[in-house]
Motif scaffolding. Structure first.
Motif, PDB file in Angstrom:
ATOM      1  N   CYS A  22       0.865  -1.173   0.000  1.00 48.14           N
ATOM      2  CA  CYS A  22       0.000   0.000   0.000  1.00 48.14           C
ATOM      3  C   CYS A  22       0.903   1.225   0.000  1.00 48.14           C
ATOM      4  CB  CYS A  22      -0.897  -0.007   1.224  1.00 48.14           C
ATOM      5  SG  CYS A  22      -1.864   1.504   1.446  1.00 48.14           S
ATOM      6  N   ALA A  23       0.799   2.012  -1.057  1.00 49.14           N
ATOM      7  CA  ALA A  23       1.600   3.228  -1.164  1.00 49.14           C
ATOM      8  C   ALA A  23       0.764   4.420  -0.740  1.00 49.14           C
ATOM      9  CB  ALA A  23       2.089   3.396  -2.596  1.00 49.14           C
ATOM     10  N   ALA A  24       1.265   5.166   0.239  1.00 48.83           N
ATOM     11  CA  ALA A  24       0.563   6.326   0.755  1.00 48.83           C
ATOM     12  C   ALA A  24       1.207   7.592   0.228  1.00 48.83           C
ATOM     13  CB  ALA A  24       0.587   6.331   2.283  1.00 48.83           C
ATOM     14  N   SER A  25       0.371   8.594  -0.061  1.00 50.50           N
ATOM     15  CA  SER A  25       0.861   9.899  -0.486  1.00 50.50           C
ATOM     16  C   SER A  25      -0.059  10.967   0.063  1.00 50.50           C
ATOM     17  CB  SER A  25       0.944   9.970  -2.016  1.00 50.50           C
ATOM     18  OG  SER A  25      -0.323   9.779  -2.595  1.00 50.50           O
ATOM     19  N   GLY A  26       0.374  12.216  -0.063  1.00 48.19           N
ATOM     20  CA  GLY A  26      -0.411  13.314   0.481  1.00 48.19           C
ATOM     21  C   GLY A  26       0.061  13.660   1.879  1.00 48.19           C
ATOM     22  N   SER A  27      -0.862  13.864   2.788  1.00 48.58           N
ATOM     23  CA  SER A  27      -0.543  14.323   4.152  1.00 48.58           C
ATOM     24  C   SER A  27      -0.174  13.143   5.053  1.00 48.58           C
ATOM     25  CB  SER A  27      -1.728  15.080   4.726  1.00 48.58           C
ATOM     26  OG  SER A  27      -2.057  16.202   3.929  1.00 48.58           O
ATOM     27  N   ILE A  28       0.882  12.425   4.691  1.00 47.10           N
ATOM     28  CA  ILE A  28       1.227  11.210   5.431  1.00 47.10           C
ATOM     29  C   ILE A  28       1.725  11.531   6.834  1.00 47.10           C
ATOM     30  CG2 ILE A  28       1.632   9.818   3.378  1.00 47.10           C
ATOM     31  CD1 ILE A  28       4.614  10.270   3.762  1.00 47.10           C
ATOM     32  N   PHE A  29       2.139  12.789   7.082  1.00 45.19           N
ATOM     33  CA  PHE A  29       2.600  13.165   8.418  1.00 45.19           C
ATOM     34  C   PHE A  29       1.449  13.099   9.422  1.00 45.19           C
ATOM     35  CE2 PHE A  29       0.413  17.194   8.501  1.00 45.19           C
ATOM     36  CZ  PHE A  29       0.278  17.512   7.156  1.00 45.19           C
ATOM     37  N   SER A  30       0.213  13.151   8.922  1.00 47.04           N
ATOM     38  CA  SER A  30      -0.957  13.160   9.804  1.00 47.04           C
ATOM     39  C   SER A  30      -1.426  11.761  10.200  1.00 47.04           C
ATOM     40  CB  SER A  30      -2.119  13.881   9.118  1.00 47.04           C
ATOM     41  OG  SER A  30      -2.564  13.135   7.979  1.00 47.04           O
ATOM     42  N   ILE A  31      -0.775  10.736   9.634  1.00 47.61           N
ATOM     43  CA  ILE A  31      -1.232   9.362   9.878  1.00 47.61           C
ATOM     44  C   ILE A  31      -0.761   8.877  11.239  1.00 47.61           C
ATOM     45  CG2 ILE A  31      -1.076   6.966   9.109  1.00 47.61           C
ATOM     46  CD1 ILE A  31      -0.741   8.039   6.264  1.00 47.61           C
ATOM     47  N   TYR A  32      -1.697   8.347  12.032  1.00 47.90           N
ATOM     48  CA  TYR A  32      -1.355   7.761  13.328  1.00 47.90           C
ATOM     49  C   TYR A  32      -1.182   6.253  13.222  1.00 47.90           C
ATOM     50  CZ  TYR A  32      -1.959   5.699  17.902  1.00 47.90           C
ATOM     51  OH  TYR A  32      -1.785   4.938  19.013  1.00 47.90           O
ATOM     52  N   ALA A  33      -2.082   5.615  12.481  1.00 44.16           N
ATOM     53  CA  ALA A  33      -2.020   4.154  12.357  1.00 44.16           C
ATOM     54  C   ALA A  33      -2.462   3.755  10.961  1.00 44.16           C
ATOM     55  CB  ALA A  33      -2.922   3.485  13.392  1.00 44.16           C
ATOM     56  N   MET A  34      -1.984   2.611  10.542  1.00 43.99           N
ATOM     57  CA  MET A  34      -2.429   2.072   9.265  1.00 43.99           C
ATOM     58  C   MET A  34      -2.944   0.664   9.480  1.00 43.99           C
ATOM     59  SD  MET A  34       0.158   3.643   6.451  1.00 43.99           S
ATOM     60  CE  MET A  34      -1.054   3.405   5.149  1.00 43.99           C
ATOM     61  N   GLY A  65       0.040 -15.342  13.481  1.00 42.96           N
ATOM     62  CA  GLY A  65       1.022 -16.376  13.173  1.00 42.96           C
ATOM     63  C   GLY A  65       1.176 -16.636  11.687  1.00 42.96           C
ATOM     64  N   ARG A  66       0.289 -16.084  10.870  1.00 39.93           N
ATOM     65  CA  ARG A  66       0.366 -16.303   9.420  1.00 39.93           C
ATOM     66  C   ARG A  66       0.623 -14.998   8.658  1.00 39.93           C
ATOM     67  NH1 ARG A  66      -3.963 -17.945   6.663  1.00 39.93           N
ATOM     68  NH2 ARG A  66      -5.490 -17.000   8.093  1.00 39.93           N
ATOM     69  N   PHE A  67       0.080 -13.887   9.156  1.00 38.12           N
ATOM     70  CA  PHE A  67       0.202 -12.597   8.482  1.00 38.12           C
ATOM     71  C   PHE A  67       1.143 -11.696   9.282  1.00 38.12           C
ATOM     72  CE2 PHE A  67      -4.172 -12.372   6.156  1.00 38.12           C
ATOM     73  CZ  PHE A  67      -3.958 -13.638   5.637  1.00 38.12           C
ATOM     74  N   THR A  68       1.883 -10.861   8.568  1.00 33.94           N
ATOM     75  CA  THR A  68       2.762  -9.888   9.200  1.00 33.94           C
ATOM     76  C   THR A  68       2.591  -8.539   8.526  1.00 33.94           C
ATOM     77  OG1 THR A  68       4.404 -11.609   9.696  1.00 33.94           O
ATOM     78  CG2 THR A  68       5.134  -9.312   9.819  1.00 33.94           C
ATOM     79  N   VAL A  69       2.317  -7.507   9.332  1.00 33.79           N
ATOM     80  CA  VAL A  69       2.182  -6.142   8.820  1.00 33.79           C
ATOM     81  C   VAL A  69       3.479  -5.394   9.103  1.00 33.79           C
ATOM     82  CG1 VAL A  69       1.071  -5.290  10.943  1.00 33.79           C
ATOM     83  CG2 VAL A  69       0.753  -4.063   8.785  1.00 33.79           C
ATOM     84  N   SER A  70       3.911  -4.583   8.151  1.00 36.01           N
ATOM     85  CA  SER A  70       5.160  -3.831   8.323  1.00 36.01           C
ATOM     86  C   SER A  70       5.117  -2.578   7.461  1.00 36.01           C
ATOM     87  CB  SER A  70       6.369  -4.688   7.958  1.00 36.01           C
ATOM     88  OG  SER A  70       6.328  -5.054   6.600  1.00 36.01           O
ATOM     89  N   ARG A  71       6.084  -1.692   7.733  1.00 34.43           N
ATOM     90  CA  ARG A  71       6.240  -0.485   6.933  1.00 34.43           C
ATOM     91  C   ARG A  71       7.543  -0.556   6.160  1.00 34.43           C
ATOM     92  NH1 ARG A  71       3.318   4.052   8.981  1.00 34.43           N
ATOM     93  NH2 ARG A  71       2.438   3.733  11.055  1.00 34.43           N
ATOM     94  N   ALA A  74      10.896   4.105   4.084  1.00 33.76           N
ATOM     95  CA  ALA A  74      10.452   5.481   3.900  1.00 33.76           C
ATOM     96  C   ALA A  74       9.158   5.758   4.648  1.00 33.76           C
ATOM     97  CB  ALA A  74      10.250   5.777   2.408  1.00 33.76           C
ATOM     98  N   ARG A  75       8.587   4.713   5.235  1.00 35.47           N
ATOM     99  CA  ARG A  75       7.390   4.792   6.078  1.00 35.47           C
ATOM    100  C   ARG A  75       6.158   5.285   5.338  1.00 35.47           C
ATOM    101  NH1 ARG A  75       8.601   3.533  11.072  1.00 35.47           N
ATOM    102  NH2 ARG A  75       6.711   4.409  11.988  1.00 35.47           N
ATOM    103  N   ASN A  76       6.239   5.415   4.019  1.00 37.41           N
ATOM    104  CA  ASN A  76       5.029   5.750   3.264  1.00 37.41           C
ATOM    105  C   ASN A  76       4.497   4.549   2.501  1.00 37.41           C
ATOM    106  OD1 ASN A  76       7.103   5.649   1.397  1.00 37.41           O
ATOM    107  ND2 ASN A  76       6.279   7.276   0.148  1.00 37.41           N
ATOM    108  N   THR A  77       5.047   3.379   2.822  1.00 34.42           N
ATOM    109  CA  THR A  77       4.575   2.141   2.222  1.00 34.42           C
ATOM    110  C   THR A  77       4.234   1.146   3.316  1.00 34.42           C
ATOM    111  OG1 THR A  77       6.041   2.507   0.321  1.00 34.42           O
ATOM    112  CG2 THR A  77       5.064   0.326   0.553  1.00 34.42           C
ATOM    113  N   LEU A  78       3.098   0.505   3.153  1.00 33.51           N
ATOM    114  CA  LEU A  78       2.625  -0.489   4.109  1.00 33.51           C
ATOM    115  C   LEU A  78       2.607  -1.839   3.408  1.00 33.51           C
ATOM    116  CD1 LEU A  78       1.202  -0.883   6.952  1.00 33.51           C
ATOM    117  CD2 LEU A  78      -0.946  -0.713   5.672  1.00 33.51           C
ATOM    118  N   PHE A  79       2.990  -2.872   4.131  1.00 30.49           N
ATOM    119  CA  PHE A  79       2.993  -4.214   3.569  1.00 30.49           C
ATOM    120  C   PHE A  79       2.149  -5.154   4.423  1.00 30.49           C
ATOM    121  CE2 PHE A  79       6.148  -3.215   0.504  1.00 30.49           C
ATOM    122  CZ  PHE A  79       7.093  -2.414   1.122  1.00 30.49           C
ATOM    123  N   LEU A  80       1.629  -6.184   3.786  1.00 30.72           N
ATOM    124  CA  LEU A  80       1.006  -7.282   4.510  1.00 30.72           C
ATOM    125  C   LEU A  80       1.532  -8.574   3.899  1.00 30.72           C
ATOM    126  CD1 LEU A  80      -1.038  -8.019   6.755  1.00 30.72           C
ATOM    127  CD2 LEU A  80      -2.742  -8.321   4.934  1.00 30.72           C
TER     128      LEU A  80
END
Length: 116
Positions: A22-34, A65-71, A74-80
């Motif tokens: 998941c690629a985030a753009s725009g006001s990413i400084f305002s994001i608390y959680a994804m 135990g099966r899925f892992t979430v990470s950034r 650059a912290r503007n990309t989210l992975f699952l």
């Protein structure tokens, strides 16, 4: 405003793996959680995984135990990262950014189908 674009969905056999991005753009400084949500036809929407700005994570029992979430670095990309996939994981997966003002921004979704 935050814009989110998911990718990485597809068809995979049971027991297989997929990595959603998941690629985030725009006001990413305002994001608390994804978050990653999913919704299968005829079923309620489910919160799958969360990662906060402090990198705390939380998972639904169904994926622990099966899925892992990470950034990304650059912290503007989210992975699952999804492993040991099951047919019941079949759903549309959505990336959602929650801001410090409690506003949720949604991506367009990416389809994951687990089938032999």
């Amino acid at each position: 405003q935050v814009q989110l674009v998911e990718s990485g969905g597809g068809l995979v056999q049971p027991g297989g793996s997929l990595r959603l991005s998941c690629a985030a753009s725009g006001s990413i400084f305002s994001i608390y959680a994804m978050n990653w949500y999913r919704q299968a036809p005829g079923k309620e929407r489910e919160l799958v995984a969360t990662i906060t700005s402090g990198d705390s994570t939380n998972y639904a029992d169904s994926v622990k135990g099966r899925f892992t979430v990470s950034r990304g670095n650059a912290r503007n990309t989210l992975f699952l990262e999804m492993n040991s996939l099951k047919p019941e994981d079949t759903a549309a997966y959505y990336c959602v950014a929650r801001t410090r003002g409690s506003i949720d921004y949604w991506g367009q979704g990416t389809q994951v189908t687990v089938s032999s």
